[in-house]
Design a protein around this motif. Structure first.
Motif, short mmCIF file in Angstrom:
data_model
loop_
_atom_site.label_atom_id
_atom_site.label_comp_id
_atom_site.label_asym_id
_atom_site.label_seq_id
_atom_site.Cartn_x
_atom_site.Cartn_y
_atom_site.Cartn_z
N SER A 27 0.82 -1.21 0.00
CA SER A 27 0.00 0.00 0.00
C SER A 27 0.85 1.27 0.00
N ASN A 28 2.02 1.22 0.62
CA ASN A 28 2.90 2.39 0.64
C ASN A 28 4.35 1.90 0.56
N PRO A 29 4.98 2.04 -0.60
CA PRO A 29 6.34 1.52 -0.76
C PRO A 29 7.38 2.23 0.10
N PHE A 30 7.04 3.40 0.64
CA PHE A 30 7.99 4.12 1.48
C PHE A 30 7.99 3.59 2.91
N PHE A 31 7.04 2.74 3.24
CA PHE A 31 7.02 2.08 4.54
C PHE A 31 7.29 0.60 4.34
N CYS A 32 8.46 0.32 3.79
CA CYS A 32 8.90 -1.05 3.54
C CYS A 32 10.32 -1.21 4.01
N PRO A 33 10.67 -2.31 4.57
CA PRO A 33 9.82 -3.47 4.74
C PRO A 33 8.85 -3.37 5.91
N PHE A 34 9.04 -2.38 6.79
CA PHE A 34 8.22 -2.32 8.01
C PHE A 34 7.27 -1.13 7.98
N ASN A 35 6.12 -1.28 8.65
CA ASN A 35 5.14 -0.21 8.71
C ASN A 35 4.50 -0.19 10.10
N ILE A 36 3.37 0.47 10.24
CA ILE A 36 2.74 0.62 11.55
C ILE A 36 2.34 -0.74 12.14
N ASP A 37 2.03 -1.71 11.29
CA ASP A 37 1.73 -3.05 11.81
C ASP A 37 2.94 -3.63 12.53
N SER A 38 4.12 -3.35 12.02
CA SER A 38 5.35 -3.82 12.67
C SER A 38 5.51 -3.15 14.03
N TYR A 39 5.28 -1.84 14.08
CA TYR A 39 5.37 -1.13 15.35
C TYR A 39 4.36 -1.70 16.35
N ASN A 40 3.13 -1.89 15.91
CA ASN A 40 2.10 -2.42 16.81
C ASN A 40 2.45 -3.82 17.31
N TYR A 41 3.04 -4.63 16.44
CA TYR A 41 3.49 -5.97 16.85
C TYR A 41 4.55 -5.86 17.95
N LEU A 42 5.52 -4.98 17.74
CA LEU A 42 6.58 -4.79 18.73
C LEU A 42 6.01 -4.28 20.05
N TYR A 43 5.11 -3.31 19.95
CA TYR A 43 4.52 -2.72 21.16
C TYR A 43 3.65 -3.74 21.91
N GLY A 44 3.13 -4.72 21.18
CA GLY A 44 2.25 -5.71 21.77
C GLY A 44 2.95 -6.85 22.50
N CYS A 45 4.26 -6.97 22.33
CA CYS A 45 4.97 -8.04 23.05
C CYS A 45 5.88 -7.42 24.11
N LYS A 46 6.08 -8.13 25.19
CA LYS A 46 6.82 -7.60 26.34
C LYS A 46 8.22 -7.14 25.97
N GLU A 47 8.97 -7.99 25.29
CA GLU A 47 10.35 -7.64 24.93
C GLU A 47 10.37 -6.44 23.98
N GLY A 48 9.43 -6.40 23.03
CA GLY A 48 9.35 -5.28 22.11
C GLY A 48 9.04 -3.99 22.82
N LYS A 49 8.12 -4.04 23.76
CA LYS A 49 7.75 -2.84 24.52
C LYS A 49 8.95 -2.30 25.31
#
Length: 162
Positions: free
Chosen positions: A10-32
């Protein structure tokens, strides 16, 4: 068959990672914990987040993508701010190594069904980008849940830059 990465995401400038990646990291203890350490690093250099376009989340995504593209809208503002300070750079590298390890197998994208059908029947598929490095293309491809290994094996990656 040649396909530009812009046709797959959907947005090539947010590759390979995007807000879904951030949310995934924020959702796990080690990522947070790692994100908190990263926030403290921003705080240590007195970086101020001034608008939604310059939010902590967006800066994390830019920094995650920085090594995988040929430049970004902020071009790694945190990295550029600390790259002359060995101690801060070591902390930065340690934090990002941990974040990348957590994201290593995180798949959050779905390839559009019509595109998947179209490329599944092709023997030779080349995915190109004028923005991402070969490693960036590879990591982006790894974020798709619905690309099977046999299809991945037929995909060649090319960058438009040397």
């Amino acid at each position: 068959m040649n396909i530009n990465i812009k046709e797959l995401v959907s947005n090539p400038f947010f590759c390979p990672f995007n807000i879904d990646s951030y949310n995934y990291l924020y959702g796990c203890k080690e990522g947070k914990i790692l994100l908190y350490k990263l926030y403290l690093l921003y705080d240590e250099i007195s970086y101020s987040f001034s608008s939604p376009g310059n939010s902590f989340q967006r800066n994390v995504i830019y920094e995650l993508n920085r090594p995988f593209n040929y430049g970004s809208p902020v071009d790694g503002c945190l990295f550029n701010s600390i790259n002359n300070n060995t101690i801060l750079l070591e902390r930065y590298n340690s934090i990002f190594e941990g974040l990348y390890n957590l994201l290593n197998n995180h798949q959050f994208r779905q390839l559009d069904h019509s595109i998947l059908e179209k490329i599944s029947s092709e023997y030779a598929i080349t995915i190109t980008s004028d923005w991402l490095t070969i490693e960036g293309l590879s990591k982006t491809l790894d974020t798709f849940e619905n690309i099977q290994d046999d299809l991945r094996d037929r995909i060649k990656l090319e960058t438009k830059r040397v």
